[in-house]
Design an enzyme around this catalytic site. Structure first.
Site: not given
Ligand code: 5GP
Ligand code: ZN
Length: 138
Positions: A99, A101
């Site tokens: 992921h 950010h």
């Protein structure tokens, strides 16, 4: 992957605030935001790390990062961001599904630059480090 929360978000088996989507990636609000609009961008398929992503997904990834930035810029009124990846557990990766950010930054938000993330200057000279890296260059 079983029991992976981000696979479940990608398959829409658990709810999230999805703000944008591309063919291979999804952008949704972090459940514990460090800033208004703190967003995570994930691949729809399970890859643990950035280094595992197939390079041919690069354009699609870049598209969604820039789309997310543009949406936040227009809606939340900042064009300042800290962008980053906690790659591996030592670096702070908790969820083992890659992921990225997107953290919007605002004046006086008490945050710092990426330089504040680590303070471990090398004992060796730059030349020694450079020479080590050069030994593995093809
Ligand atoms: P990491 O430290 O692994 O880079 O960050 C994981 C991030 O995922 C954290 O900021 C955390 O708040 C967020 N997160 C973990 N589980 C969920 C979830 O189920 N939904 C959403 N929207 N965010 C999550
Ligand atoms: Zn997963």
């Amino acid at each position: 992957m079983n029991n992976c929360p981000f696979c479940q978000i990608a398959k829409k088996e658990i709810n999230s605030y999805i703000i944008a989507e591309s063919d291979n990636f999804l952008a949704f609000l972090d459940i514990h935001p460090h800033a208004p609009g703190h967003t995570l961008i994930i691949p729809k398929l399970h890859f643990e790390k950035f280094q595992d992503l197939p390079p041919d997904l690069g354009n699609d990834f870049l598209y969604l990062v820039q789309k997310t930035i543009s949406l936040i810029k227009k809606s939340l009124g900042t064009d300042n961001f800290t962008l980053g990846i906690n790659e591996g557990s030592i670096a702070g990766q908790v969820v083992k599904h890659f992921h990225f950010h997107v953290m919007p930054r605002f004046s006086n938000d008490q945050g710092h630059s990426l330089h504040a993330v680590v303070n471990n200057p090398p004992q060796e000279s730059l030349e020694e480090i450079y020479n080590k890296i050069r030994t593995v260059v093809d």
